[in-house]
Design a protein around this motif. Structure first.
Motif, PDB file in Angstrom:
ATOM      1  N   ASP A 233      75.080  80.520  32.130  1.00  0.00           N
ATOM      2  CA  ASP A 233      76.072  79.437  32.139  1.00  0.00           C
ATOM      3  C   ASP A 233      75.566  78.271  32.999  1.00  0.00           C
ATOM      4  O   ASP A 233      75.770  77.100  32.656  1.00  0.00           O
ATOM      5  N   SER A 234      74.913  78.586  34.108  1.00  0.00           N
ATOM      6  CA  SER A 234      74.354  77.544  34.977  1.00  0.00           C
ATOM      7  C   SER A 234      73.288  76.741  34.243  1.00  0.00           C
ATOM      8  O   SER A 234      73.238  75.502  34.322  1.00  0.00           O
ATOM      9  N   ILE A 235      72.430  77.443  33.522  1.00  0.00           N
ATOM     10  CA  ILE A 235      71.374  76.770  32.770  1.00  0.00           C
ATOM     11  C   ILE A 235      71.961  75.890  31.672  1.00  0.00           C
ATOM     12  O   ILE A 235      71.488  74.770  31.433  1.00  0.00           O
ATOM     13  N   ALA A 236      73.011  76.385  31.032  1.00  0.00           N
ATOM     14  CA  ALA A 236      73.655  75.586  29.979  1.00  0.00           C
ATOM     15  C   ALA A 236      74.231  74.294  30.557  1.00  0.00           C
ATOM     16  O   ALA A 236      74.126  73.221  29.937  1.00  0.00           O
ATOM     17  N   ARG A 237      74.820  74.373  31.755  1.00  0.00           N
ATOM     18  CA  ARG A 237      75.342  73.169  32.391  1.00  0.00           C
ATOM     19  C   ARG A 237      74.207  72.197  32.730  1.00  0.00           C
ATOM     20  O   ARG A 237      74.340  70.975  32.573  1.00  0.00           O
ATOM     21  N   PHE A 238      73.093  72.753  33.195  1.00  0.00           N
ATOM     22  CA  PHE A 238      71.943  71.901  33.525  1.00  0.00           C
ATOM     23  C   PHE A 238      71.384  71.222  32.276  1.00  0.00           C
ATOM     24  O   PHE A 238      71.091  70.009  32.295  1.00  0.00           O
ATOM     25  N   GLU A 239      71.215  71.967  31.210  1.00  0.00           N
ATOM     26  CA  GLU A 239      70.631  71.413  29.987  1.00  0.00           C
ATOM     27  C   GLU A 239      71.533  70.348  29.376  1.00  0.00           C
ATOM     28  O   GLU A 239      71.045  69.406  28.733  1.00  0.00           O
ATOM     29  N   LYS A 240      72.832  70.468  29.579  1.00  0.00           N
ATOM     30  CA  LYS A 240      73.746  69.446  29.090  1.00  0.00           C
ATOM     31  C   LYS A 240      73.531  68.133  29.836  1.00  0.00           C
ATOM     32  O   LYS A 240      73.605  67.041  29.237  1.00  0.00           O
TER      33      LYS A 240
ATOM     34  N   ILE B 252      65.192  68.671  28.964  1.00  0.00           N
ATOM     35  CA  ILE B 252      64.602  69.835  29.616  1.00  0.00           C
ATOM     36  C   ILE B 252      65.219  71.115  29.060  1.00  0.00           C
ATOM     37  O   ILE B 252      66.427  71.330  29.163  1.00  0.00           O
ATOM     38  N   HIS B 253      64.376  71.931  28.483  1.00  0.00           N
ATOM     39  CA  HIS B 253      64.809  73.247  28.005  1.00  0.00           C
ATOM     40  C   HIS B 253      64.334  74.298  28.997  1.00  0.00           C
ATOM     41  O   HIS B 253      63.200  74.255  29.475  1.00  0.00           O
TER      42      HIS B 253
ATOM     43  N   ALA C   6      60.081  67.934  36.804  1.00  0.00           N
ATOM     44  CA  ALA C   6      61.148  68.502  35.986  1.00  0.00           C
ATOM     45  C   ALA C   6      61.705  69.763  36.650  1.00  0.00           C
ATOM     46  O   ALA C   6      62.925  70.001  36.651  1.00  0.00           O
ATOM     47  N   ALA C   7      60.813  70.566  37.224  1.00  0.00           N
ATOM     48  CA  ALA C   7      61.246  71.775  37.919  1.00  0.00           C
ATOM     49  C   ALA C   7      62.165  71.427  39.096  1.00  0.00           C
ATOM     50  O   ALA C   7      63.147  72.119  39.366  1.00  0.00           O
ATOM     51  N   TRP C   8      61.824  70.327  39.783  1.00  0.00           N
ATOM     52  CA  TRP C   8      62.662  69.894  40.891  1.00  0.00           C
ATOM     53  C   TRP C   8      64.065  69.547  40.418  1.00  0.00           C
ATOM     54  O   TRP C   8      65.057  69.817  41.119  1.00  0.00           O
ATOM     55  N   GLU C   9      64.200  68.949  39.253  1.00  0.00           N
ATOM     56  CA  GLU C   9      65.529  68.627  38.736  1.00  0.00           C
ATOM     57  C   GLU C   9      66.369  69.887  38.593  1.00  0.00           C
ATOM     58  O   GLU C   9      67.572  69.882  38.898  1.00  0.00           O
ATOM     59  N   LEU C  10      65.744  70.979  38.132  1.00  0.00           N
ATOM     60  CA  LEU C  10      66.477  72.241  38.007  1.00  0.00           C
ATOM     61  C   LEU C  10      66.819  72.799  39.387  1.00  0.00           C
ATOM     62  O   LEU C  10      67.969  73.205  39.631  1.00  0.00           O
ATOM     63  N   VAL C  11      65.855  72.812  40.298  1.00  0.00           N
ATOM     64  CA  VAL C  11      66.109  73.317  41.648  1.00  0.00           C
ATOM     65  C   VAL C  11      67.193  72.490  42.339  1.00  0.00           C
ATOM     66  O   VAL C  11      68.107  73.031  42.968  1.00  0.00           O
ATOM     67  N   ARG C  12      67.104  71.176  42.201  1.00  0.00           N
ATOM     68  CA  ARG C  12      68.096  70.303  42.838  1.00  0.00           C
ATOM     69  C   ARG C  12      69.486  70.563  42.276  1.00  0.00           C
ATOM     70  O   ARG C  12      70.474  70.621  43.033  1.00  0.00           O
ATOM     71  N   PHE C  13      69.598  70.743  40.975  1.00  0.00           N
ATOM     72  CA  PHE C  13      70.896  71.016  40.358  1.00  0.00           C
ATOM     73  C   PHE C  13      71.463  72.341  40.854  1.00  0.00           C
ATOM     74  O   PHE C  13      72.638  72.425  41.250  1.00  0.00           O
ATOM     75  N   LEU C  14      70.647  73.378  40.857  1.00  0.00           N
ATOM     76  CA  LEU C  14      71.131  74.711  41.236  1.00  0.00           C
ATOM     77  C   LEU C  14      71.546  74.790  42.702  1.00  0.00           C
ATOM     78  O   LEU C  14      72.447  75.555  43.056  1.00  0.00           O
ATOM     79  N   THR C  15      70.902  73.998  43.546  1.00  0.00           N
ATOM     80  CA  THR C  15      71.129  74.141  44.989  1.00  0.00           C
ATOM     81  C   THR C  15      72.001  73.080  45.623  1.00  0.00           C
ATOM     82  O   THR C  15      72.571  73.323  46.698  1.00  0.00           O
ATOM     83  N   THR C  16      72.123  71.889  45.008  1.00  0.00           N
ATOM     84  CA  THR C  16      72.846  70.801  45.673  1.00  0.00           C
ATOM     85  C   THR C  16      74.049  70.277  44.910  1.00  0.00           C
ATOM     86  O   THR C  16      74.885  69.583  45.490  1.00  0.00           O
TER      87      THR C  16
END
Length: 446
Positions: free
Chosen positions: A59-66, A71-72, A340-350
Protein backbone atom coordinates in the motif's frame (compact mmCIF):
# COMPACT_ATOMS: atom_id res chain seq x y z
CA UNK A 1 9.98 -15.12 10.79
CA UNK A 2 8.58 -11.98 12.35
CA UNK A 3 11.00 -9.08 12.22
CA UNK A 4 11.38 -8.57 15.96
CA UNK A 5 12.57 -12.12 16.45
CA UNK A 6 15.81 -11.67 14.56
CA UNK A 7 16.92 -8.29 15.79
CA UNK A 8 19.38 -9.38 18.49
CA UNK A 9 21.11 -12.19 16.61
CA UNK A 10 21.93 -10.83 13.16
CA UNK A 11 25.34 -9.44 14.05
CA UNK A 12 26.49 -12.83 15.25
CA UNK A 13 24.99 -14.50 12.20
CA UNK A 14 26.82 -12.17 9.86
CA UNK A 15 30.08 -12.77 11.66
CA UNK A 16 29.61 -16.53 11.44
CA UNK A 17 28.83 -16.27 7.73
CA UNK A 18 31.93 -14.19 7.08
CA UNK A 19 29.87 -11.19 6.05
CA UNK A 20 31.23 -8.52 8.37
CA UNK A 21 31.88 -5.64 6.02
CA UNK A 22 34.05 -3.14 7.83
CA UNK A 23 37.57 -2.58 6.58
CA UNK A 24 37.39 -5.09 3.72
CA UNK A 25 34.40 -4.25 1.56
CA UNK A 26 34.68 -2.98 -1.98
CA UNK A 27 31.19 -1.72 -2.70
CA UNK A 28 30.13 -1.37 -6.32
CA UNK A 29 30.26 2.18 -7.59
CA UNK A 30 26.83 3.66 -8.12
CA UNK A 31 25.66 6.99 -9.40
CA UNK A 32 23.69 10.01 -8.21
CA UNK A 33 23.65 11.53 -11.69
CA UNK A 34 20.33 10.01 -12.74
CA UNK A 35 17.25 12.09 -13.57
CA UNK A 36 14.64 11.36 -10.90
CA UNK A 37 11.87 12.51 -13.26
CA UNK A 38 12.76 9.96 -15.96
CA UNK A 39 11.06 6.55 -16.21
CA UNK A 40 12.84 4.03 -14.00
CA UNK A 41 12.27 0.79 -12.11
CA UNK A 42 13.64 0.56 -8.57
CA UNK A 43 14.29 -2.65 -6.68
CA UNK A 44 13.21 -2.41 -3.03
CA UNK A 45 14.24 -5.21 -0.65
CA UNK A 46 12.78 -5.52 2.84
CA UNK A 47 12.37 -8.08 5.59
CA UNK A 48 8.63 -8.02 6.28
CA UNK A 49 6.85 -11.30 5.67
CA UNK A 50 3.57 -11.45 7.60
CA UNK A 51 0.56 -10.88 5.30
CA UNK A 52 -0.57 -7.71 7.07
CA UNK A 53 2.93 -6.26 6.99
CA UNK A 54 3.45 -7.07 3.32
CA UNK A 55 0.09 -5.47 2.50
CA UNK A 56 1.15 -2.34 4.39
CA UNK A 57 4.37 -2.17 2.35
CA UNK A 58 2.52 -2.70 -0.92
CA UNK A 59 0.00 0.00 0.00
CA UNK A 60 2.91 2.35 0.77
CA UNK A 61 4.47 1.67 -2.61
CA UNK A 62 1.15 2.26 -4.35
CA UNK A 63 0.88 5.66 -2.65
CA UNK A 64 4.43 6.50 -3.73
CA UNK A 65 3.88 5.45 -7.34
CA UNK A 66 0.76 7.59 -7.51
CA UNK A 67 2.87 10.62 -6.54
CA UNK A 68 5.75 9.56 -8.82
CA UNK A 69 4.18 7.91 -11.88
CA UNK A 70 7.56 7.73 -13.62
CA UNK A 71 9.01 5.49 -10.90
CA UNK A 72 7.99 1.86 -10.72
CA UNK A 73 8.99 -0.10 -7.61
CA UNK A 74 9.43 -3.87 -7.52
CA UNK A 75 9.28 -5.10 -3.93
CA UNK A 76 10.94 -8.22 -2.55
CA UNK A 77 10.11 -9.20 1.02
CA UNK A 78 11.38 -11.59 3.68
CA UNK A 79 14.99 -10.73 2.81
CA UNK A 80 17.63 -11.10 5.51
CA UNK A 81 20.53 -8.75 6.21
CA UNK A 82 22.96 -11.46 5.12
CA UNK A 83 21.24 -11.79 1.72
CA UNK A 84 21.23 -8.03 1.22
CA UNK A 85 24.91 -7.77 2.10
CA UNK A 86 25.82 -10.56 -0.30
CA UNK A 87 23.93 -8.79 -3.09
CA UNK A 88 25.54 -5.43 -2.33
CA UNK A 89 29.01 -6.97 -2.34
CA UNK A 90 28.32 -8.58 -5.71
CA UNK A 91 26.74 -5.42 -7.18
CA UNK A 92 25.40 -5.51 -10.74
CA UNK A 93 21.88 -5.47 -12.09
CA UNK A 94 20.65 -7.98 -9.51
CA UNK A 95 21.43 -5.78 -6.53
CA UNK A 96 18.67 -3.71 -4.87
CA UNK A 97 18.44 0.07 -5.04
CA UNK A 98 16.70 0.66 -1.71
CA UNK A 99 17.20 -1.58 1.30
CA UNK A 100 15.88 -1.96 4.82
CA UNK A 101 17.19 -3.60 7.96
CA UNK A 102 15.59 -4.52 11.25
CA UNK A 103 18.99 -4.55 12.93
CA UNK A 104 20.04 -1.10 14.06
CA UNK A 105 23.11 -2.64 15.69
CA UNK A 106 24.57 -3.14 12.21
CA UNK A 107 24.26 0.48 11.02
CA UNK A 108 27.83 1.33 12.00
CA UNK A 109 28.95 -1.54 9.80
CA UNK A 110 26.78 -0.37 6.89
CA UNK A 111 28.10 3.19 7.11
CA UNK A 112 31.74 2.30 7.67
CA UNK A 113 31.86 -0.22 4.84
CA UNK A 114 30.42 2.22 2.31
CA UNK A 115 27.83 -0.33 1.18
CA UNK A 116 25.03 2.07 2.13
CA UNK A 117 25.27 5.52 0.54
CA UNK A 118 25.67 8.65 2.65
CA UNK A 119 22.27 10.34 2.71
CA UNK A 120 23.39 13.75 3.93
CA UNK A 121 23.97 15.10 0.36
CA UNK A 122 20.44 14.03 -0.60
CA UNK A 123 18.98 15.57 2.55
CA UNK A 124 20.75 18.86 1.85
CA UNK A 125 19.84 19.18 -1.82
CA UNK A 126 16.15 18.47 -1.14
CA UNK A 127 15.99 20.83 1.84
CA UNK A 128 15.28 18.22 4.53
CA UNK A 129 16.62 19.28 7.94
CA UNK A 130 17.00 15.92 9.63
CA UNK A 131 17.33 17.44 13.10
CA UNK A 132 13.86 18.98 12.74
CA UNK A 133 12.28 15.86 11.25
CA UNK A 134 13.64 13.00 13.38
CA UNK A 135 14.14 12.65 17.15
CA UNK A 136 17.78 12.79 18.18
CA UNK A 137 17.86 9.22 19.53
CA UNK A 138 16.67 7.85 16.17
CA UNK A 139 19.29 9.81 14.26
CA UNK A 140 21.93 8.35 16.56
CA UNK A 141 21.15 4.77 15.60
CA UNK A 142 20.98 5.56 11.87
CA UNK A 143 24.42 7.19 11.59
CA UNK A 144 28.04 6.42 12.39
CA UNK A 145 31.22 8.48 12.50
CA UNK A 146 29.53 11.49 10.90
CA UNK A 147 27.88 9.55 8.08
CA UNK A 148 24.07 9.37 7.85
CA UNK A 149 23.86 6.20 5.79
CA UNK A 150 20.32 5.30 6.91
CA UNK A 151 17.10 6.92 8.10
CA UNK A 152 14.51 5.63 10.57
CA UNK A 153 11.58 3.74 9.05
CA UNK A 154 9.35 3.46 12.13
CA UNK A 155 10.73 2.77 15.59
CA UNK A 156 10.33 0.26 18.39
CA UNK A 157 10.08 1.24 22.04
CA UNK A 158 10.31 -1.18 24.94
CA UNK A 159 8.19 -0.95 28.05
CA UNK A 160 6.48 -3.19 30.59
CA UNK A 161 3.27 -5.12 30.08
CA UNK A 162 1.54 -6.03 33.31
CA UNK A 163 -1.38 -8.23 34.33
CA UNK A 164 -3.88 -5.91 36.03
CA UNK A 165 -5.87 -8.82 37.47
CA UNK A 166 -2.76 -10.25 39.12
CA UNK A 167 -1.85 -6.81 40.48
CA UNK A 168 -5.29 -6.37 42.02
CA UNK A 169 -5.21 -9.81 43.62
CA UNK A 170 -1.76 -9.06 45.09
CA UNK A 171 -2.96 -5.72 46.44
CA UNK A 172 -0.67 -3.65 44.21
CA UNK A 173 -2.26 -0.39 43.10
CA UNK A 174 0.07 0.65 40.26
CA UNK A 175 3.07 -0.58 38.27
CA UNK A 176 6.47 -0.17 39.95
CA UNK A 177 8.42 2.96 39.06
CA UNK A 178 11.73 2.33 40.78
CA UNK A 179 13.94 -0.75 40.95
CA UNK A 180 13.30 -1.27 44.66
CA UNK A 181 9.55 -1.27 43.96
CA UNK A 182 10.21 -3.63 41.04
CA UNK A 183 11.90 -6.21 43.28
CA UNK A 184 9.21 -5.85 45.97
CA UNK A 185 6.31 -6.25 43.52
CA UNK A 186 7.94 -9.12 41.62
CA UNK A 187 8.11 -11.07 44.89
CA UNK A 188 4.47 -10.28 45.78
CA UNK A 189 3.26 -11.36 42.35
CA UNK A 190 5.12 -14.68 42.35
CA UNK A 191 2.88 -17.70 42.98
CA UNK A 192 4.43 -21.12 43.51
CA UNK A 193 2.72 -24.38 42.61
CA UNK A 194 5.11 -26.46 44.72
CA UNK A 195 8.53 -26.31 46.32
CA UNK A 196 10.41 -26.30 43.01
CA UNK A 197 7.82 -25.00 40.54
CA UNK A 198 5.69 -21.96 39.83
CA UNK A 199 2.23 -21.07 38.71
CA UNK A 200 3.39 -17.54 37.95
CA UNK A 201 6.45 -15.33 38.48
CA UNK A 202 6.29 -11.60 38.98
CA UNK A 203 8.99 -10.80 36.44
CA UNK A 204 11.41 -13.14 34.71
CA UNK A 205 14.82 -11.41 34.78
CA UNK A 206 16.67 -14.22 32.97
CA UNK A 207 18.41 -12.84 29.89
CA UNK A 208 17.52 -15.73 27.57
CA UNK A 209 13.80 -14.98 27.77
CA UNK A 210 12.24 -13.61 24.58
CA UNK A 211 13.21 -9.91 24.34
CA UNK A 212 15.24 -9.87 27.57
CA UNK A 213 18.58 -9.07 25.94
CA UNK A 214 20.53 -7.42 28.81
CA UNK A 215 21.08 -4.14 26.94
CA UNK A 216 17.34 -3.46 27.00
CA UNK A 217 16.84 -3.44 30.76
CA UNK A 218 20.31 -1.92 31.23
CA UNK A 219 19.04 1.05 29.18
CA UNK A 220 17.00 2.12 32.23
CA UNK A 221 20.26 3.17 33.88
CA UNK A 222 21.26 5.35 30.90
CA UNK A 223 24.66 3.66 30.58
CA UNK A 224 27.69 4.85 28.64
CA UNK A 225 29.32 2.08 26.63
CA UNK A 226 32.31 3.89 25.15
CA UNK A 227 34.48 6.86 26.06
CA UNK A 228 35.40 9.68 23.69
CA UNK A 229 38.21 7.56 22.22
CA UNK A 230 35.90 4.64 21.48
CA UNK A 231 37.14 2.45 24.33
CA UNK A 232 34.70 0.22 26.20
CA UNK A 233 34.03 1.50 29.74
CA UNK A 234 31.55 -0.99 31.18
CA UNK A 235 33.86 -1.83 34.10
CA UNK A 236 34.43 1.83 34.92
CA UNK A 237 30.86 2.92 35.60
CA UNK A 238 28.82 2.19 38.70
CA UNK A 239 25.63 1.69 36.70
CA UNK A 240 26.95 -1.61 35.31
CA UNK A 241 27.41 -3.03 38.80
CA UNK A 242 24.03 -1.67 39.91
CA UNK A 243 22.37 -3.32 36.93
CA UNK A 244 23.75 -6.77 37.72
CA UNK A 245 22.98 -6.28 41.43
CA UNK A 246 19.31 -5.48 40.71
CA UNK A 247 18.83 -8.34 38.24
CA UNK A 248 20.32 -10.63 40.88
CA UNK A 249 17.91 -9.26 43.48
CA UNK A 250 14.99 -9.85 41.13
CA UNK A 251 16.02 -13.47 40.72
CA UNK A 252 16.69 -14.07 44.43
CA UNK A 253 13.37 -12.52 45.46
CA UNK A 254 11.53 -15.08 43.34
CA UNK A 255 13.44 -18.24 44.18
CA UNK A 256 16.81 -17.88 42.49
CA UNK A 257 18.23 -18.17 39.00
CA UNK A 258 18.12 -21.97 38.80
CA UNK A 259 14.45 -22.31 39.69
CA UNK A 260 13.49 -19.46 37.38
CA UNK A 261 15.53 -20.92 34.53
CA UNK A 262 13.79 -24.27 34.87
CA UNK A 263 10.44 -22.48 34.76
CA UNK A 264 11.53 -20.45 31.72
CA UNK A 265 12.30 -23.59 29.74
CA UNK A 266 8.64 -24.60 30.11
CA UNK A 267 7.44 -21.50 28.29
CA UNK A 268 5.95 -21.63 24.83
CA UNK A 269 7.29 -19.85 21.76
CA UNK A 270 7.41 -16.05 22.01
CA UNK A 271 5.14 -15.46 19.02
CA UNK A 272 2.71 -18.30 19.70
CA UNK A 273 -0.48 -18.64 21.70
CA UNK A 274 1.72 -20.18 24.41
CA UNK A 275 3.63 -16.95 25.06
CA UNK A 276 4.29 -16.88 28.82
CA UNK A 277 2.70 -13.49 29.42
CA UNK A 278 -0.37 -14.39 27.36
CA UNK A 279 -0.81 -17.66 29.31
CA UNK A 280 -0.51 -15.90 32.68
CA UNK A 281 2.89 -17.29 33.69
CA UNK A 282 4.37 -13.79 33.88
CA UNK A 283 2.74 -10.91 35.75
CA UNK A 284 5.15 -8.30 34.36
CA UNK A 285 6.96 -8.56 31.04
CA UNK A 286 9.49 -6.50 29.06
CA UNK A 287 8.34 -6.20 25.43
CA UNK A 288 7.76 -3.88 22.50
CA UNK A 289 4.73 -2.06 21.17
CA UNK A 290 3.75 -4.88 18.79
CA UNK A 291 2.82 -7.14 21.70
CA UNK A 292 -0.33 -5.13 22.41
CA UNK A 293 -1.74 -5.85 18.97
CA UNK A 294 -0.96 -9.53 19.42
CA UNK A 295 -2.62 -9.64 22.84
CA UNK A 296 -5.75 -8.07 21.39
CA UNK A 297 -5.80 -10.48 18.48
CA UNK A 298 -5.36 -13.42 20.85
CA UNK A 299 -8.14 -12.13 23.13
CA UNK A 300 -6.06 -12.37 26.30
CA UNK A 301 -8.10 -13.78 29.18
CA UNK A 302 -7.13 -11.05 31.64
CA UNK A 303 -7.03 -7.28 31.89
CA UNK A 304 -3.61 -5.91 31.02
CA UNK A 305 -1.87 -2.58 30.77
CA UNK A 306 1.39 -0.95 29.71
CA UNK A 307 3.80 1.22 31.69
CA UNK A 308 7.41 2.32 31.32
CA UNK A 309 9.97 0.00 32.84
CA UNK A 310 11.16 1.02 36.32
CA UNK A 311 14.28 3.15 36.73
CA UNK A 312 17.03 3.16 39.40
CA UNK A 313 15.95 4.67 42.69
CA UNK A 314 18.52 7.46 42.40
CA UNK A 315 17.22 8.32 38.89
CA UNK A 316 13.51 8.51 39.73
CA UNK A 317 13.16 11.70 37.67
CA UNK A 318 13.91 9.71 34.50
CA UNK A 319 10.85 7.47 34.89
CA UNK A 320 9.14 7.19 31.53
CA UNK A 321 12.31 6.33 29.65
CA UNK A 322 12.85 3.17 27.63
CA UNK A 323 15.07 1.38 25.17
CA UNK A 324 14.63 2.39 21.51
CA UNK A 325 15.45 0.64 18.28
CA UNK A 326 13.69 0.27 14.94
CA UNK A 327 13.74 -0.41 11.23
CA UNK A 328 16.19 1.54 9.08
CA UNK A 329 16.29 2.16 5.36
CA UNK A 330 18.87 3.46 2.93
CA UNK A 331 20.22 3.51 -0.62
CA UNK A 332 22.62 0.90 -1.96
CA UNK A 333 25.95 2.48 -2.88
CA UNK A 334 25.94 0.34 -6.03
CA UNK A 335 22.62 1.76 -7.27
CA UNK A 336 22.83 3.76 -10.51
CA UNK A 337 19.43 5.32 -9.72
CA UNK A 338 20.28 7.01 -6.45
CA UNK A 339 18.26 10.19 -7.02
CA UNK A 340 15.14 8.18 -7.81
CA UNK A 341 15.92 5.88 -4.89
CA UNK A 342 16.15 8.93 -2.64
CA UNK A 343 12.62 9.94 -3.65
CA UNK A 344 11.37 6.59 -2.36
CA UNK A 345 13.43 6.79 0.85
CA UNK A 346 12.32 10.37 1.45
CA UNK A 347 8.66 9.45 0.96
CA UNK A 348 8.81 6.43 3.26
CA UNK A 349 10.63 8.25 6.05
CA UNK A 350 9.52 11.90 6.00
CA UNK A 351 6.01 12.08 4.50
CA UNK A 352 3.82 12.48 7.58
CA UNK A 353 0.69 10.90 6.15
CA UNK A 354 2.71 7.92 4.91
CA UNK A 355 4.57 7.44 8.18
CA UNK A 356 1.34 7.57 10.21
CA UNK A 357 -0.49 5.20 7.85
CA UNK A 358 2.34 2.69 7.96
CA UNK A 359 2.68 2.97 11.75
CA UNK A 360 -1.04 2.35 12.24
CA UNK A 361 -0.99 -0.58 9.84
CA UNK A 362 1.83 -2.55 11.50
CA UNK A 363 1.53 -1.08 15.00
CA UNK A 364 5.03 0.35 15.24
CA UNK A 365 6.05 3.71 16.67
CA UNK A 366 6.26 6.61 14.16
CA UNK A 367 9.76 7.92 13.55
CA UNK A 368 9.21 11.64 12.90
CA UNK A 369 8.21 14.48 15.21
CA UNK A 370 5.23 15.35 13.01
CA UNK A 371 3.93 11.79 12.84
CA UNK A 372 4.30 11.30 16.60
CA UNK A 373 1.98 14.29 17.14
CA UNK A 374 -0.45 13.53 14.32
CA UNK A 375 -4.15 13.37 15.27
CA UNK A 376 -4.49 10.49 12.82
CA UNK A 377 -2.21 8.25 14.85
CA UNK A 378 -3.81 5.23 16.54
CA UNK A 379 -5.26 6.58 19.78
CA UNK A 380 -5.23 3.27 21.66
CA UNK A 381 -3.95 4.15 25.18
CA UNK A 382 -1.61 1.15 25.40
CA UNK A 383 -0.01 2.11 22.10
CA UNK A 384 0.21 5.72 23.27
CA UNK A 385 2.31 4.54 26.22
CA UNK A 386 5.01 3.53 23.75
CA UNK A 387 4.65 6.81 21.87
CA UNK A 388 5.40 8.58 25.16
CA UNK A 389 8.41 6.34 25.81
CA UNK A 390 9.75 7.09 22.33
CA UNK A 391 9.47 10.83 22.97
CA UNK A 392 10.95 10.77 26.48
CA UNK A 393 14.18 12.76 26.54
CA UNK A 394 15.92 10.09 28.62
CA UNK A 395 15.10 7.18 26.30
CA UNK A 396 18.19 5.61 24.84
CA UNK A 397 19.34 3.64 21.80
CA UNK A 398 22.58 1.69 21.50
CA UNK A 399 25.69 3.46 20.19
CA UNK A 400 26.92 2.31 16.80
CA UNK A 401 30.16 0.43 16.25
CA UNK A 402 32.19 -0.41 13.20
CA UNK A 403 31.79 -4.16 13.65
CA UNK A 404 28.02 -4.36 13.68
CA UNK A 405 27.29 -4.44 17.39
CA UNK A 406 29.62 -7.29 18.34
CA UNK A 407 29.98 -5.59 21.73
CA UNK A 408 26.29 -6.28 22.42
CA UNK A 409 26.80 -9.97 21.69
CA UNK A 410 29.82 -9.94 24.02
CA UNK A 411 27.73 -8.28 26.75
CA UNK A 412 25.03 -10.93 26.27
CA UNK A 413 27.52 -13.77 26.65
CA UNK A 414 28.97 -12.21 29.80
CA UNK A 415 25.48 -11.60 31.23
CA UNK A 416 24.55 -15.28 30.77
CA UNK A 417 27.56 -16.24 32.90
CA UNK A 418 26.93 -13.53 35.48
CA UNK A 419 23.28 -14.43 36.09
CA UNK A 420 24.19 -18.10 36.43
CA UNK A 421 26.75 -17.24 39.12
CA UNK A 422 29.80 -18.09 37.05
CA UNK A 423 31.28 -14.56 37.18
CA UNK A 424 32.72 -14.85 40.69
CA UNK A 425 34.64 -11.58 40.46
CA UNK A 426 32.32 -9.19 38.66
CA UNK A 427 34.83 -6.35 38.47
CA UNK A 428 37.52 -8.57 37.00
CA UNK A 429 35.02 -10.08 34.58
CA UNK A 430 33.88 -6.68 33.36
CA UNK A 431 37.47 -5.53 32.86
CA UNK A 432 38.06 -8.62 30.74
CA UNK A 433 34.85 -7.85 28.83
CA UNK A 434 36.07 -4.31 28.10
CA UNK A 435 39.37 -5.71 26.82
CA UNK A 436 37.56 -8.17 24.57
CA UNK A 437 35.30 -5.47 23.13
CA UNK A 438 38.28 -3.21 22.45
CA UNK A 439 40.20 -6.04 20.79
CA UNK A 440 37.23 -6.91 18.57
CA UNK A 441 36.88 -3.27 17.54
CA UNK A 442 40.58 -2.97 16.74
CA UNK A 443 40.53 -6.16 14.70
CA UNK A 444 37.56 -4.96 12.65
CA UNK A 445 39.50 -1.85 11.69
CA UNK A 446 42.59 -3.74 10.54
Amino acid sequence: MQRWRIRTCVSAALATAGLLLSGCANPGVGSAEDDATAPVTLKFWHGWSAPGEVKAINDSIARFEKLHPNIHVTSTGNVTDATINQALRAGGDGAPDVITSFTTNNVGQYCDSGMWADLDPFLRKTGVDKTKVFPKSLLQYTSFDGKQCALPLLADAFGMYYNKDAFEKAGISRPPRTMSEFVRDAKKLTVRSGKDSYKRVGFMPNFRLYQNSPDRLFGQWGPTYFDSKGNSVLAKQQSTYDFFRVTGQLADAQGGYGALERFRTSFGDEMSAQNAFLTGKLAMHLDGEWRGLMLNEAKAGFDWGVAPLPVPDDQADTYGRGYLTGTVTGIAHSSTHQNAAWELVRFLTTDTRQVVSFANAIHNVPSTYAALKSPDLDADPTFKAFIDIAQNKYSQSMPQSTNGGMYITSLQDFAYSAEAGRAHDLRKGLRTLDEQIDADTLQSKS
